[in-house]
Design a protein around this motif. Structure first.
Motif, PDB file in Angstrom:
ATOM      1  N   GLY A   3      54.756 -45.790  47.513  1.00 38.65           N
ATOM      2  CA  GLY A   3      55.938 -45.046  47.092  1.00 38.65           C
ATOM      3  C   GLY A   3      57.171 -45.598  47.754  1.00 38.65           C
ATOM      4  O   GLY A   3      57.179 -45.835  48.959  1.00 38.65           O
ATOM      5  N   ARG A   4      58.200 -45.872  46.990  1.00 39.84           N
ATOM      6  CA  ARG A   4      59.408 -46.443  47.536  1.00 39.84           C
ATOM      7  C   ARG A   4      60.169 -45.426  48.361  1.00 39.84           C
ATOM      8  O   ARG A   4      60.069 -44.236  48.183  1.00 39.84           O
ATOM      9  CB  ARG A   4      60.324 -46.970  46.431  1.00 39.84           C
ATOM     10  CG  ARG A   4      59.732 -48.115  45.638  1.00 39.84           C
ATOM     11  CD  ARG A   4      59.338 -49.290  46.519  1.00 39.84           C
ATOM     12  NE  ARG A   4      60.481 -49.852  47.222  1.00 39.84           N
ATOM     13  CZ  ARG A   4      60.382 -50.771  48.170  1.00 39.84           C
ATOM     14  NH1 ARG A   4      59.193 -51.207  48.543  1.00 39.84           N
ATOM     15  NH2 ARG A   4      61.465 -51.248  48.750  1.00 39.84           N
ATOM     16  N   GLY A   5      60.967 -45.942  49.266  1.00 37.76           N
ATOM     17  CA  GLY A   5      61.742 -45.068  50.145  1.00 37.76           C
ATOM     18  C   GLY A   5      63.143 -44.854  49.637  1.00 37.76           C
ATOM     19  O   GLY A   5      63.381 -44.645  48.461  1.00 37.76           O
ATOM     20  N   GLN A  21      50.744 -36.311  50.869  1.00 34.28           N
ATOM     21  CA  GLN A  21      51.251 -37.606  50.409  1.00 34.28           C
ATOM     22  C   GLN A  21      52.693 -37.483  49.926  1.00 34.28           C
ATOM     23  O   GLN A  21      53.556 -38.304  50.257  1.00 34.28           O
ATOM     24  CB  GLN A  21      50.367 -38.162  49.304  1.00 34.28           C
ATOM     25  CG  GLN A  21      50.794 -39.541  48.835  1.00 34.28           C
ATOM     26  CD  GLN A  21      49.886 -40.082  47.742  1.00 34.28           C
ATOM     27  OE1 GLN A  21      48.930 -39.436  47.333  1.00 34.28           O
ATOM     28  NE2 GLN A  21      50.181 -41.279  47.268  1.00 34.28           N
ATOM     29  N   GLN A  22      52.954 -36.427  49.163  1.00 37.06           N
ATOM     30  CA  GLN A  22      54.310 -36.227  48.667  1.00 37.06           C
ATOM     31  C   GLN A  22      55.286 -35.966  49.819  1.00 37.06           C
ATOM     32  O   GLN A  22      56.445 -36.399  49.788  1.00 37.06           O
ATOM     33  CB  GLN A  22      54.329 -35.050  47.681  1.00 37.06           C
ATOM     34  CG  GLN A  22      53.608 -35.307  46.366  1.00 37.06           C
ATOM     35  CD  GLN A  22      52.086 -35.276  46.486  1.00 37.06           C
ATOM     36  OE1 GLN A  22      51.543 -34.762  47.469  1.00 37.06           O
ATOM     37  NE2 GLN A  22      51.398 -35.807  45.498  1.00 37.06           N
ATOM     38  N   ALA A  23      54.812 -35.274  50.838  1.00 42.37           N
ATOM     39  CA  ALA A  23      55.672 -34.958  51.982  1.00 42.37           C
ATOM     40  C   ALA A  23      56.088 -36.220  52.734  1.00 42.37           C
ATOM     41  O   ALA A  23      57.268 -36.403  53.056  1.00 42.37           O
ATOM     42  CB  ALA A  23      54.958 -33.993  52.926  1.00 42.37           C
ATOM     43  N   VAL A  24      55.137 -37.111  53.021  1.00 40.97           N
ATOM     44  CA  VAL A  24      55.496 -38.294  53.799  1.00 40.97           C
ATOM     45  C   VAL A  24      56.398 -39.229  52.997  1.00 40.97           C
ATOM     46  O   VAL A  24      57.251 -39.929  53.570  1.00 40.97           O
ATOM     47  CB  VAL A  24      54.244 -39.026  54.324  1.00 40.97           C
ATOM     48  CG1 VAL A  24      53.489 -38.122  55.294  1.00 40.97           C
ATOM     49  CG2 VAL A  24      53.339 -39.503  53.206  1.00 40.97           C
ATOM     50  N   ALA A  72      62.000 -41.191  52.112  1.00 42.04           N
ATOM     51  CA  ALA A  72      63.157 -41.268  51.220  1.00 42.04           C
ATOM     52  C   ALA A  72      64.418 -40.718  51.863  1.00 42.04           C
ATOM     53  O   ALA A  72      65.534 -41.098  51.484  1.00 42.04           O
ATOM     54  CB  ALA A  72      62.858 -40.517  49.926  1.00 42.04           C
ATOM     55  N   ALA A  73      64.255 -39.831  52.846  1.00 38.35           N
ATOM     56  CA  ALA A  73      65.414 -39.235  53.512  1.00 38.35           C
ATOM     57  C   ALA A  73      66.039 -40.164  54.554  1.00 38.35           C
ATOM     58  O   ALA A  73      67.131 -39.900  55.046  1.00 38.35           O
ATOM     59  CB  ALA A  73      65.008 -37.926  54.174  1.00 38.35           C
ATOM     60  N   ALA A 127      67.008 -47.769  56.387  1.00 38.35           N
ATOM     61  CA  ALA A 127      66.058 -48.773  55.911  1.00 38.35           C
ATOM     62  C   ALA A 127      65.438 -48.280  54.618  1.00 38.35           C
ATOM     63  O   ALA A 127      65.486 -47.078  54.302  1.00 38.35           O
ATOM     64  CB  ALA A 127      64.978 -49.050  56.950  1.00 38.35           C
ATOM     65  N   ASP A 128      64.857 -49.201  53.888  1.00 40.11           N
ATOM     66  CA  ASP A 128      64.143 -48.870  52.646  1.00 40.11           C
ATOM     67  C   ASP A 128      62.662 -48.815  53.005  1.00 40.11           C
ATOM     68  O   ASP A 128      61.995 -49.845  53.131  1.00 40.11           O
ATOM     69  CB  ASP A 128      64.425 -49.932  51.595  1.00 40.11           C
ATOM     70  CG  ASP A 128      63.778 -49.605  50.261  1.00 40.11           C
ATOM     71  OD1 ASP A 128      63.231 -48.500  50.129  1.00 40.11           O
ATOM     72  OD2 ASP A 128      63.828 -50.452  49.357  1.00 40.11           O
TER      73      ASP A 128
END
Length: 417
Positions: free
Chosen positions: A29-31, A52-55, A60-61, A65-66
């Motif tokens: 998942g991209r950041g 998984q969605q949480a991390v 993303a927050a 960095a990406d």
């Protein structure tokens, strides 16, 4: 059963939980897509929905960095070990058992300066296995622990007090055993898989001492393991339950008056039984004994080979030191765990009352984790010996002497590196 965060307490203790990991891809998942460097962050596969969605949301927050999150099903430790030998491995990753090998191989970065300002706020039992040669190599994320659950009404009806010593545990299990109910459930193998070093800790001993020696070369070790054998031989243990120790079904259904299980089971037990249960540490044994609570925590580590090591270190600090809101969310919103930071555990509303508050106190006051020097060879030798002692009635002193030889050889090998 999919693997959950409890995996670190069971795989680390030599037990493979029943079932296998659910098959799926790596689920990257991209950041944030920010202007900073691209970082890769690895997690082992958690079973709790929403983790998984949480991390990915945390990553993303982050704006400096990406960050790409990779969810790694299968043999995570082996995957990580191979990847860290290359330049394409993760920048930030979870680690538990193989940490010493990674430290000695120069594969992980020293995070001492990062953790130092808040070092005393971490549960010291789970921080200790992340320290080698006075340096901190990983940041504990969240704590899993195991406890003794007991049915208040069953104990009261039988005139039994919650056991405070191993002798009392043996007597209570026998007294509580009837034609329909067993006194205690330690797993379908009689506790050989799950107990690991917990009985030794209850006798005031350890797997490895703080100064790096085998910690169970003592008659008290054989005595306490002999008492676990008494439980098995006396038919006070529930065996052959529909589900194993990690699931509270046997306890909830009244098949056993007491059960050893994880903190993760507490919400389910609370929902089913209300206030008709309590929790205890594993009872102490002997004059030098003390209550014992096994704890474990995955750590966030930074690859020493990262092309963006400074940025990776800054991200690890942001997520596991600075963002206490995310740390609390990670521990309590997707399953039931204790934050690794003592201050966060004290503030968590879910952990302030009743059995949950007791569990936090026990983990803080009596917690012990597998030492950094306790490796897979040690674990296998001890696990096999424990099984023979409990299930076959093998002589505890003889079995432990053989384990001692293995452990001493492994310690000599580790110290030469």
């Amino acid at each position: 059963m999919t693997m959950r965060r409890r995996r670190l307490l069971t795989a680390g203790g030599g037990l493979a939980l029943a079932g296998a990991l659910a098959a799926c891809g790596s689920n990257t998942g991209r950041g944030s897509g920010g202007s900073g460097p691209a970082l890769s962050q690895w997690y082992h596969q958690y079973g709790e929905p929403g983790t998984q969605q949480a991390v990915k949301r945390y990553a993303a927050a982050y704006t400096k960095a990406d960050v790409t999150v990779q969810w790694r099903p299968g043999d995570y430790d082996r995957q990580t070990a191979a990847a860290l030998l290359t330049d394409s491995g993760p920048d930030v990753f979870e680690v538990n058992g193989p940490l010493l090998e990674q430290i000695q191989g120069g594969q992980v970065a020293d995070l001492t300066d990062l953790v130092a300002p808040v070092k005393d706020d971490f549960n010291q039992a789970v921080l200790a296995p992340k320290i080698w040669q006075d340096k901190i190599w990983g940041i504990p994320q969240t704590i899993d622990t195991q406890l003794l659950y007991y049915r208040k009404s069953m104990l009261k009806d039988a005139g039994v007090q919650p056991p405070q010593t191993v002798d009392e545990l043996v007597d209570a299990a026998r007294t509580l055993t009837t034609s329909k109910v067993k006194g205690l459930f330690l797993g379908n193998d009689g506790g050989a898989g799950v107990l690991s070093g917990t009985p030794l800790a209850a006798a005031g001993l350890s797997l490895i001492t703080e100064d790096g020696r085998a910690g169970f070369d003592d008659p008290a070790a054989a005595r306490v393991l002999g008492k676990i054998r008494q439980l098995y031989a006396g038919k006070a243990l529930l065996l052959g339950a529909p589900t194993d120790w990690s699931d509270p079904a046997a306890f909830i259904q009244g098949l056993t008056a007491m059960q050893w299980s994880g903190l993760w089971a507490l919400p389910q037990i609370k929902k089913a039984l209300g206030d008709d249960f309590g929790v205890l540490p594993f009872p102490k044994d002997g004059p030098a004994g003390k209550p014992a609570v096994p704890v474990g925590a995955y750590a966030s580590a930074v690859s020493a080979r990262s092309r963006h090591r400074a940025a990776a270190t800054e991200f690890a600090k942001w997520l596991w030191i600075d963002r206490t809101d995310y740390q609390r969310d990670f521990a309590l919103s997707y399953g039931f765990h204790i934050p690794a930071r003592i201050s966060l555990a004290k503030k968590a509303a879910q952990l302030r009352e009743g059995a949950a508050a007791d569990a936090v106190r026990y983990a803080t006051d009596h917690g012990s984790a597998e030492p950094l020097l306790w490796n897979s060879a040690d674990r296998t030798a001890y696990q096999d010996a424990l099984s023979r002692i409990i299930k076959e009635g093998a002589h505890p002193e003889t079995e432990l002497k053989a384990v001692l030889r293995t452990v001493e050889a492994e310690l000599r090998r580790a110290k030469k590196k």
